[in-house]
Design a protein around this motif. Structure first.
Motif, PDB file in Angstrom:
ATOM      1  N   ARG A 118       1.002  -1.128  -0.006  1.00 21.77           N
ATOM      2  CA  ARG A 118      -0.116   0.003   0.104  1.00 21.77           C
ATOM      3  C   ARG A 118       0.750   1.208  -0.126  1.00 21.77           C
ATOM      4  N   ALA A 119       2.097   1.148  -0.201  1.00 21.34           N
ATOM      5  CA  ALA A 119       3.104   2.430  -0.495  1.00 21.34           C
ATOM      6  C   ALA A 119       4.072   2.065  -1.410  1.00 21.34           C
ATOM      7  N   SER A 120       4.523   2.959  -1.909  1.00 14.83           N
ATOM      8  CA  SER A 120       5.617   2.842  -2.965  1.00 14.83           C
ATOM      9  C   SER A 120       6.971   2.398  -2.126  1.00 14.83           C
ATOM     10  N   GLY A 121       8.146   1.790  -2.898  1.00 12.94           N
ATOM     11  CA  GLY A 121       9.224   1.753  -1.993  1.00 12.94           C
ATOM     12  C   GLY A 121      10.016   2.941  -1.460  1.00 12.94           C
ATOM     13  N   ALA A 122       9.779   4.017  -2.257  1.00  6.20           N
ATOM     14  CA  ALA A 122      10.544   5.162  -1.703  1.00  6.20           C
ATOM     15  C   ALA A 122       9.919   5.669  -0.510  1.00  6.20           C
ATOM     16  N   LYS A 123       8.283   5.706  -0.457  1.00  5.79           N
ATOM     17  CA  LYS A 123       7.628   5.906   0.679  1.00  5.79           C
ATOM     18  C   LYS A 123       7.885   5.217   1.905  1.00  5.79           C
ATOM     19  N   SER A 124       8.185   4.106   1.567  1.00  4.81           N
ATOM     20  CA  SER A 124       8.389   2.770   2.805  1.00  4.81           C
ATOM     21  C   SER A 124       9.856   2.932   3.348  1.00  4.81           C
ATOM     22  N   SER A 125      10.741   3.804   2.734  1.00  2.00           N
ATOM     23  CA  SER A 125      11.956   3.708   3.137  1.00  2.00           C
ATOM     24  C   SER A 125      12.416   4.666   4.391  1.00  2.00           C
ATOM     25  N   LEU A 126      13.453   4.535   4.964  1.00  3.43           N
ATOM     26  CA  LEU A 126      13.608   5.096   6.283  1.00  3.43           C
ATOM     27  C   LEU A 126      13.712   6.676   6.057  1.00  3.43           C
ATOM     28  N   PHE A 127      13.968   7.319   5.086  1.00  2.00           N
ATOM     29  CA  PHE A 127      14.049   8.666   4.678  1.00  2.00           C
ATOM     30  C   PHE A 127      13.239   8.907   3.266  1.00  2.00           C
ATOM     31  N   PRO A 128      11.910   8.827   3.525  1.00  2.00           N
ATOM     32  CA  PRO A 128      11.141   9.116   2.437  1.00  2.00           C
ATOM     33  C   PRO A 128      11.163  10.565   1.777  1.00  2.00           C
ATOM     34  N   PRO A 129      11.082  10.724   0.488  1.00  2.00           N
ATOM     35  CA  PRO A 129      11.316  11.745  -0.312  1.00  2.00           C
ATOM     36  C   PRO A 129      10.454  13.206   0.297  1.00  2.00           C
ATOM     37  N   GLU A 130      10.902  14.212   0.024  1.00  2.00           N
ATOM     38  CA  GLU A 130      10.151  15.308   0.541  1.00  2.00           C
ATOM     39  C   GLU A 130       9.867  16.251  -0.914  1.00  2.00           C
ATOM     40  N   ASN A 131       8.457  16.106  -1.577  1.00  2.00           N
ATOM     41  CA  ASN A 131       8.627  16.646  -2.748  1.00  2.00           C
ATOM     42  C   ASN A 131       8.021  18.158  -2.949  1.00  2.00           C
ATOM     43  N   ALA A 132       8.015  18.792  -1.801  1.00  2.00           N
ATOM     44  CA  ALA A 132       7.525  20.121  -1.777  1.00  2.00           C
ATOM     45  C   ALA A 132       8.631  20.996  -1.803  1.00  2.00           C
ATOM     46  N   GLY A 188      11.368  23.493  -4.981  1.00  2.00           N
ATOM     47  CA  GLY A 188      11.152  23.945  -6.302  1.00  2.00           C
ATOM     48  C   GLY A 188      11.901  23.104  -7.290  1.00  2.00           C
ATOM     49  N   SER A 189      12.938  22.356  -6.692  1.00  2.00           N
ATOM     50  CA  SER A 189      13.557  21.446  -7.821  1.00  2.00           C
ATOM     51  C   SER A 189      12.900  20.113  -8.074  1.00  2.00           C
ATOM     52  N   PHE A 190      11.741  19.951  -8.111  1.00  2.00           N
ATOM     53  CA  PHE A 190      11.172  18.590  -8.086  1.00  2.00           C
ATOM     54  C   PHE A 190      11.173  17.953  -9.320  1.00  2.00           C
ATOM     55  N   VAL A 191      11.341  16.849  -9.482  1.00  2.00           N
ATOM     56  CA  VAL A 191      11.629  16.173 -10.811  1.00  2.00           C
ATOM     57  C   VAL A 191      10.837  14.738 -10.504  1.00  2.00           C
ATOM     58  N   LYS A 192       9.722  14.466 -11.404  1.00  2.00           N
ATOM     59  CA  LYS A 192       8.702  13.528 -11.426  1.00  2.00           C
ATOM     60  C   LYS A 192       9.796  12.186 -11.830  1.00  2.00           C
ATOM     61  N   ILE A 193       9.698  11.075 -10.928  1.00  2.00           N
ATOM     62  CA  ILE A 193      10.315   9.894 -11.200  1.00  2.00           C
ATOM     63  C   ILE A 193       9.050   8.974 -11.310  1.00  2.00           C
ATOM     64  N   VAL A 194       9.048   8.078 -12.034  1.00  2.00           N
ATOM     65  CA  VAL A 194       8.242   6.806 -11.950  1.00  2.00           C
ATOM     66  C   VAL A 194       8.607   6.039 -10.770  1.00  2.00           C
ATOM     67  N   GLN A 195       7.507   5.793  -9.866  1.00  2.00           N
ATOM     68  CA  GLN A 195       7.613   5.110  -8.597  1.00  2.00           C
ATOM     69  C   GLN A 195       7.480   3.555  -8.542  1.00  2.00           C
ATOM     70  N   ARG A 196       8.117   2.905  -8.118  1.00  2.00           N
ATOM     71  CA  ARG A 196       7.938   1.341  -8.130  1.00  2.00           C
ATOM     72  C   ARG A 196       7.142   0.724  -6.688  1.00  2.00           C
ATOM     73  N   ILE A 197       6.402   0.143  -6.942  1.00  2.00           N
ATOM     74  CA  ILE A 197       5.411  -0.658  -5.947  1.00  2.00           C
ATOM     75  C   ILE A 197       5.678  -2.056  -5.713  1.00  2.00           C
ATOM     76  N   PRO A 198       6.131  -2.405  -4.485  1.00  2.00           N
ATOM     77  CA  PRO A 198       6.539  -3.879  -4.342  1.00  2.00           C
ATOM     78  C   PRO A 198       5.180  -4.807  -4.227  1.00  2.00           C
ATOM     79  N   VAL A 199       5.347  -5.998  -4.952  1.00  2.00           N
ATOM     80  CA  VAL A 199       4.279  -6.831  -5.085  1.00  2.00           C
ATOM     81  C   VAL A 199       4.806  -8.078  -4.647  1.00  2.00           C
ATOM     82  N   LYS A 200       4.023  -8.607  -3.939  1.00  2.00           N
ATOM     83  CA  LYS A 200       4.348 -10.012  -3.256  1.00  2.00           C
ATOM     84  C   LYS A 200       3.851 -11.099  -4.037  1.00  2.00           C
ATOM     85  N   ILE A 201       4.884 -12.078  -4.682  1.00  2.00           N
ATOM     86  CA  ILE A 201       4.403 -13.326  -5.474  1.00  2.00           C
ATOM     87  C   ILE A 201       4.752 -14.456  -4.877  1.00  2.00           C
ATOM     88  N   ILE A 202       3.750 -15.316  -4.292  1.00  2.00           N
ATOM     89  CA  ILE A 202       4.183 -16.511  -3.860  1.00  2.00           C
ATOM     90  C   ILE A 202       4.065 -17.639  -5.044  1.00  2.00           C
TER      91      ILE A 202
END
Length: 329
Positions: free
Chosen positions: A274-288, A290-304
């Motif tokens: 329910r969160a991207s890998g970057a958002k779940s990291s110890l230091f999530p990015p702060e996008n607010a 002026g030098s914001f650059v959009k990066i395509v986020q990756r979402i972890p999916v568990k496969i069994i």
């Protein structure tokens, strides 16, 4: 002139063949394009995926010198197996001291209770004697000295009862003393646990990895001894956010592991984080900023895995690179 005419004739003869080749190549490209589009619409894949599991780090719960190590590198252990021992001598002494203190306190309580009951019996007897001698003295049947002796015995019995009651209160006849006894019993139980902790057992079934313990080492509480890697593994695939549009739990997955390129394993999507890998990291990015650059986020999916895998044939271990292919339509 004849040579020119012959050349023209040869060219005319090869034109159908060239057209056939061109049509064949075009057909192959068209079929490949159809398969590519079909694959792109029906499946989502990523090479940002790996085998994962939850490892267990084994550490002692008491400090001491290691007297025996019963495991080796990469050995399989079962839950509850004895894997190492710590010298128990100090903990045996501590338990003996705690048990002796508890037994002494408990015996003192019992003695105080027995003494209090005896004093109660004595004062009952002394009270009856005093009442009887008072009646006899009033009738002139006994002397004043006999009455005084009975009074003295009653007073002594009363003093002894008071002393016995105080002793009982100090040895367990009140809430404070009962709490003290419970504390001593808790210390005894703790000493018993510490002695049991000198035997270190495997907390779960798996394979020993990263062994750092040797006989003779002195270890403290929490010192890492080794890691147990369980047999239960799964896949964590980091899909791009725009690949998740049609992905959901339960969808079939073809799993290719780099170690076994000729084998396709079967699996299914278990869950999507329910969160991207970057958002779940110890230091999530702060996008607010002026030098914001959009990066395509990756979402972890568990496969069994949905098929039984023979560990003797396929040694699938955490960290292996994987390419999963999820059927999304």
């Amino acid at each position: 002139m004849e040579n020119i005419e012959q050349t023209e004739e040869i060219k005319q003869e090869h034109k159908p063949f060239k057209r056939f080749i061109a049509l064949g190549v075009g057909a192959v490209i068209a079929i490949a394009a159809v398969f590519f589009i079909h694959d792109a619409l029906m499946y989502q894949s990523t090479d940002d995926a790996y085998v994962e599991t939850t490892t267990v780090q084994v550490a002692p719960r008491v400090a001491g010198q290691i007297t025996d190590v019963l495991i080796t590198d990469n050995q399989k252990v079962n839950e509850g197996d004895l894997v190492a021992k710590i010298d128990p001598a100090d903990y045996e002494i501590a338990l003996a001291q705690a048990e002796a203190r508890y037994e002494k306190t408990l015996l003192n309580q019992k003695n105080a209770q027995a003494n209090f009951k005896a004093m109660q019996s004595n004062i009952d007897t002394a009270k009856k004697d005093l009442d009887r001698y008072k009646n006899l003295y009033a009738e002139g049947a006994v002397s004043k000295q006999t009455l005084d002796n009975a009074q003295a015995k009653y007073d002594a019995a009363q003093a002894n009862l008071t002393q016995a009651e105080e002793s009982l209160l100090s040895q367990g006849g009140n809430k404070v003393a009962d709490a003290d006894l419970k504390e001593i019993k808790a210390l005894k139980d703790k000493a018993k646990l510490n002695l049991e902790y000198t035997n270190i057992y495997a907390p779960q079934t798996g394979t020993v990895s990263s062994r750092r313990v040797e006989k003779g080492m002195y270890v403290n509480v929490g010192t890492p001894l080794f890691v147990i890697v369980p047999e239960d593994v799964w896949i964590v695939a980091n899909f791009k956010e725009n690949q998740l549009r049609n992905m959901k739990a339960g969808q079939e997955v073809d799993i290719k592991i780099d170690t076994y390129p000729n084998k396709t394993f079967k699996g299914k999507v278990d869950s999507i984080q329910r969160a991207s890998g970057a958002k779940s990291s110890l230091f999530p990015p702060e996008n607010a900023v002026g030098s914001f650059v959009k990066i395509v986020q990756r979402i972890p999916v568990k496969i069994i895995f949905t098929e039984e895998i023979d560990p003797n044939e396929f040694n699938i271990v955490p960290g292996m690179s994987v390419v999963p292919k999820v059927r999304v339509k």
